[in-house]
Design a protein around this motif. Sequence first.
Motif: not given
Length: 1022
Positions: A338-346, A359-363, A366-368
């Motif tokens: 999950l945090v890997s996806r969060l870092l990808k968003s950032v 709040q930084h999850f980028d919907l 697709h993976d996020v």
Amino acid sequence: MQTIKSACQLQPKALEINVGDQIEQLDQIIHDTNGQDFFKKTFITDGMRNLLSKGMTRLAGKTNDTVFHLKQAMGGGKTHLMVGFGLLAKDSTLRQTQIGSMPYQSDFDSAKIAAFNGRNNPHTYFWGEIARQLGKESLFREYWESGAKAPDEHSWINLFEGEEPILILLDEMPPYFHYYSTQILGHGTIADVITRAFSNMLTAAQKKKNVCIVVSDLEAAYDTGGKLIQRALDDATQELGRAEVSITPVNLESNEIYEILRKRLFLSLPEKSQIAEVASVYASRLAEAAKAKTVERSAEALANDIESTYPFHPSFKNIIALFKENEKFKQTRGLMELVSRLLKSVWESKEDVYLIGAQHFDLSIHDVREKLAEISDMRDVISRDLWDSTDSAHAQIIDINSGYHYAKQVGTLLLTASLSTAVNSVKGLTESEMLECLIDPTNQGSDYRNAFNEFQKFAWYLHQTQEGRNYFSYQENLTKKLQGYADKAPQNKVDELIRHRLAEMYNPVTKEAYEKVLPLPEMDEAEAVLKTGRALLIISPDGKNPPGVVNNFFKGLVNKNNLLVLTGDKSSIASIEKSARHVYAVKKANTEIPEGHPQRKELDEKIAQFEQDFQTTVLTVFDKLLFPGNNRGEDMLRPKALDGTYPSNEPYNGERQVVKTLTSDPIKLYTQITENFSALLARAESLLFGSQDEVRKTDLLDKMKQKTQMPWLPSRGFDQLAIEAYQRGLWEDLENGYITKKPKPKTTDVIISEDSSPDDYGTVRLKIDVVNAGNNSRIHYAEDSDVSESSPVLSDNTLATKALQVQFLAVDPTGKNLTGAPKIWKNRLTLRNRFDSVYRTVELFVSPKGSIKYTLDGSEARNGVDYKDPIHIGDDETTVYVFAEYEGVEVKRNFTFAKSGSEEVPIIKDTPAILFSPLPKRLDSSSRTYEGLKMAKEKNIEFEHVTLIVGSAPKVIHLSLGEIKISAEFIESQLAHLQTLLSPDSHVIMTFKKAYTPTGYDLEKFTKQLGIEIGNGEVEQK
């Protein structure tokens, strides 16, 4: 201050971590893994340190703690911990470098290790696999070759024989037990055999000094298998009196999780001084928010937390803790992914991020999106409220309209805080908690609060608990229900509601500017109304100025000056319809959701919100007035912006706003006719009379409706203008339906007022005024004779006279006004008496002159005895009925005298009574005056010949009322008005000559309470 991306360096593939890649198989990894590389990416948690310390002590033979039970949900770090323990147990050199300070770690060289993963099902069962890895497979062959057979305790002890330490690692055993609970064997299942073998292994290990067993459990999963494991552990405990040691590998609610994430995902972090700078800035922003009462938490505590949680926001662990027990969430491994996806968003974001938060999850990634949806199954929530490929989700629409990303961050944060699927779990965040997570060095709490308030209006799946926690749910919320009602609202009902609300907002109460309001009318209907009076037409804008339908209508209208239009500059009627549908929806829901319902409070808020939104929309769309005017002889509609200033603490009053607009420059409506009399008179004479001196009033009123140059007056304003013109002698009502602006000469007249009542001798003081006689008028008078211009002239406009008749004649010496007819005043006869209580005689007098008749038996006095000498009345109570007359002027009175020896004035209790005093009765103080008025109101007493004196010279007011019957309420109202001119504590004195009481009893109570003395003959009763 550096952003996360510029200050931190990621591990290779940190943005591509998957749960499947992280699953660690004990039986493969322990012997094939480089220990040094393993611990480079491993943070030794409190749970791991506890296991290593006690486990190494057991392997060294220094403790009786034999069985270690790892309890945590799937993916909670159990396998990783076991791998670390196994690597250290078999490698003394690695132990020295990693846990060199730990007691007893150097007391043995290398331990034998047997690792079993419960997801495997070897035909030799778990005991055969352990025997094989310990190099003693032949010892247990009999326990699987002929079918499942549990090794007894003695067999296990033989397997553990020797001085070399033994470490047995049993991972993910619940699914193993669960599987065999379905395999029938005799009268039971193979799980019964496995449970017995497991229990025998535990008791055998406890009887050896250096055998250590580590077994992992899966809380809330594989319920049957977990219970079997616990039963075996309990059996071993009862037999040997030693309980297993329970260990939690990773505490997701502590800062350990941040340490793990930093180790596994980041190659390098900035210096402590740089992290402290970030913490300081956040502390400052949070301190400002706390001062403004936006958040509750102290800024100092947050600053301290930031230094230990960087690069993550301190609140991140609390949000993760809300859903860590989800069955589908594999705690440590799942969190890593999950945090890997969060870092990808950032890292793919263009925004500046200084601390990473939920709040930084980028919907849009697709993976996020899939990861968050997988945890919660809230795909519909995401697509409708948060993110959609067509930019149609509610948060996206809000952000597109605002130009910012606040709604997206608010929604994503609340989604992450709502992922728990456990029953009765805590979900969501309060507004204060939400803002604490969102405030950063570049964005203020108010920005997010505004976005949240807007988001609440439109989100379909956002809910709020009674404690104020905001969360997402699969269930549609009240907003979605209301949206459904709004979408399905019948068009005719929506149109009807719009017209009704517009009519309410602009309802003419004073009728100063218009008499009727026609919201969105048919023009035939409007034309019929405009024939009789001014009307406000509310017309939908069409982008033209004025709207095309209004322009065509105005050209063909006869009564052009009756038309007032409320419209706007651009066509936005669709926005009003949308707002009206929302109002319709809450009205419908209001009938369905009772008091006490969980959604009632929210519905009440929605009702207020949608009502306000409708009003705001109306004021935005209908913001311009069109009123009649004339430009170089051509009739036209003049535009003017509707005055938008009004008290925010009062209900909106559309009529008042229209009046304010029309009475400001350029002025169309004049509400103060007296103040603007000269200008209005000139316009009326020029536009309405034209070249004519005399015009029918109905024609004047018609021209007011037609002439666009004519100013507007309030309802009946023309009558007020005409009356003032009559009074000033500028116009005249000819009383034949016509009004003239050149009045004919007036005739003089006399106004007579009595400055005093007749005294005992019949003398009256008169005050004389004249009308239409100029500044140097003459007033001729004649007493008891006819008046002419040769009669005497009054010198000071007053006359004291005893005459029964006086004639007056006013003359204008300039001859401008004609001499009118004489004015006649007639005096009144005054009857009085003198009573001798010793001889019981009564003398009667009439003033100024006349003959007297009387009776003593109650018969009509007019037909009584002629009075010549004093009347002897005897000793009994007696009433003398008296009649006096002179040349047609008459008067009657009754005088009652008490019986001999009595000083009381006789009064009949239940008969109406009149107190009639020749000298005024006096209430000589403010307290007595108001006490008397209070009592008079209670008993319905009325007065005549009243005088009020308020204040003291030089600031004194006299108010005299003659032969007029007045109530106590009227006197009080006059006093209240008079006292506004003086100080509140000014003295008040009241006198009166007559008092009318409903009964004699009321008169007695009134006079006694106020200390008023009643003389003989002052009370009349029929």
